[in-house]
Design an enzyme around this catalytic site. Structure first.
Site, PDB file in Angstrom:
ATOM      1  N   ALA B   8     -35.221 -10.098 -25.379  1.00 20.43           N
ATOM      2  CA  ALA B   8     -34.037 -10.334 -24.542  1.00 20.43           C
ATOM      3  C   ALA B   8     -33.187 -11.431 -25.171  1.00 20.43           C
ATOM      4  O   ALA B   8     -33.704 -12.486 -25.522  1.00 20.43           O
ATOM      5  CB  ALA B   8     -34.444 -10.739 -23.130  1.00 20.43           C
ATOM      6  N   CYS B   9     -31.894 -11.169 -25.358  1.00 18.54           N
ATOM      7  CA  CYS B   9     -31.009 -12.174 -25.969  1.00 18.54           C
ATOM      8  C   CYS B   9     -29.890 -12.573 -25.015  1.00 18.54           C
ATOM      9  O   CYS B   9     -29.785 -12.052 -23.904  1.00 18.54           O
ATOM     10  CB  CYS B   9     -30.432 -11.649 -27.277  1.00 18.54           C
ATOM     11  SG  CYS B   9     -29.349 -10.216 -27.048  1.00 18.54           S
ATOM     12  N   THR B  10     -29.049 -13.488 -25.459  1.00 17.56           N
ATOM     13  CA  THR B  10     -28.019 -14.074 -24.610  1.00 17.56           C
ATOM     14  C   THR B  10     -27.066 -13.031 -24.026  1.00 17.56           C
ATOM     15  O   THR B  10     -26.869 -12.971 -22.822  1.00 17.56           O
ATOM     16  CB  THR B  10     -27.189 -15.092 -25.431  1.00 17.56           C
ATOM     17  OG1 THR B  10     -28.084 -15.856 -26.201  1.00 17.56           O
ATOM     18  CG2 THR B  10     -26.386 -15.985 -24.535  1.00 17.56           C
ATOM     19  N   GLY B  12     -27.318  -9.685 -24.539  1.00 15.08           N
ATOM     20  CA  GLY B  12     -28.022  -8.455 -24.183  1.00 15.08           C
ATOM     21  C   GLY B  12     -27.402  -7.205 -24.770  1.00 15.08           C
ATOM     22  O   GLY B  12     -27.528  -6.103 -24.231  1.00 15.08           O
ATOM     23  N   THR B  16     -31.254  -8.307 -29.030  1.00 16.56           N
ATOM     24  CA  THR B  16     -32.419  -7.769 -28.313  1.00 16.56           C
ATOM     25  C   THR B  16     -33.008  -6.562 -29.041  1.00 16.56           C
ATOM     26  O   THR B  16     -34.214  -6.461 -29.254  1.00 16.56           O
ATOM     27  CB  THR B  16     -31.979  -7.313 -26.893  1.00 16.56           C
ATOM     28  OG1 THR B  16     -31.492  -8.454 -26.195  1.00 16.56           O
ATOM     29  CG2 THR B  16     -33.126  -6.688 -26.109  1.00 16.56           C
TER      30      THR B  16
END
Lengths: 151, 104
Positions: B8-10, B12, B16
């Site tokens: 999961a990244c900032t 999204g 990710t």
């Protein structure tokens, strides 16, 4: 929907010129504007630069993936540009960038999950070293397109 | 070994999915079974089942943000790193997971 439905050579370019990250984003945003993916370049770029402040978008191996949700986007897509020169960019391996994959993603409730899922699939392919190699070897926009379709 | 995890990244949108691909490629190359759930703009995809988590030797959380369901991993060995680490050095991370699992 498949990858080939969202990979669009109209928003790809090779032998692009630019010295800085700002040049590169300008060139690529212009390609998106001309192809009808974005309508408001300034607000789009503002959203892209906002994402840039949150962390590095240079993912190593001369690839950058600037992106962000934006109301300036009318059609989801990924512009892919190969630049003549290495462009300085904040990256995880400290190298500059030759390939810029600029994501245009609608900031709207009806942005379309099908499209976003395809963009996610394409992003995933950038994690595949074989795809990256083909992108770096690409001479034409067709080569860029095939890098994603062949793996 | 069996690995489960979440990416999961900032925003999204991109990191990710790149992190997931890198983890899967690196783990399979070393002969491991791996299943990574993604939590992005499009929501949770490839969700892990309780059975998978229970059967796993370790969990890798490649996350830049708070994710939902971290309590699912409380009973197994868990490595948490930013997506950047996974994208940069996926092989090293899998080796580290092997070491941690081997230690008991």
């Amino acid at each position: 929907m498949e990858i080939k439905d969202i990979i669009d050579t109209n928003i790809m370019g090779v032998n692009l010129e630019g010295k800085t990250k700002s040049d590169a984003i300008d060139v690529m945003a212009d390609i998106l504007l001309k192809a009808g993916y974005i309508t408001d370049t300034e607000s789009y770029k503002k959203d892209i630069y906002h994402r840039e402040t949150l962390g590095k978008t240079g993912i190593g191996n001369y690839i950058a993936i600037p992106h962000g949700l934006s109301k300036g986007v009318v059609k989801n897509g990924i512009a892919i540009g190969k630049f003549k020169n290495e462009i300085p960019w904040e990256s995880i391996d400290g190298k500059g960038v030759r390939i810029v994959c600029l994501f245009a993603v609608q900031d709207a409730d009806n942005a379309g999950n099908d499209h976003l899922r395809m963009l996610a699939t394409i992003a995933g392919k950038l994690g595949d070293d074989d795809v990256v190699k083909d992108l770096l070897d690409a001479q034409t926009v067709k080569d860029l397109r095939n890098a994603f379709l062949n793996h | 070994m069996k690995i489960v995890g979440v990416a999961a990244c900032t925003a999204g949108i991109a990191h990710t999915y790149i992190a997931k691909e890198k983890l899967v490629k690196a783990a399979e190359k070393r002969g491991h079974q791996i299943h990574i759930e993604t939590q992005g703009t499009i929501g949770t995809e490839d969700a892990l089942t309780d059975e998978e988590i229970k059967a796993a030797d370790c969990a890798i959380l490649a996350i830049d943000i708070k994710i939902s369901g971290t309590e699912r991993f409380k009973d197994i060995k868990t490595i948490q790193v930013p997506t950047e680490v996974v994208i940069k050095s996926p092989n090293k991370l899998i080796e580290k997971a092997e070491e941690i699992v081997a230690k008991n």
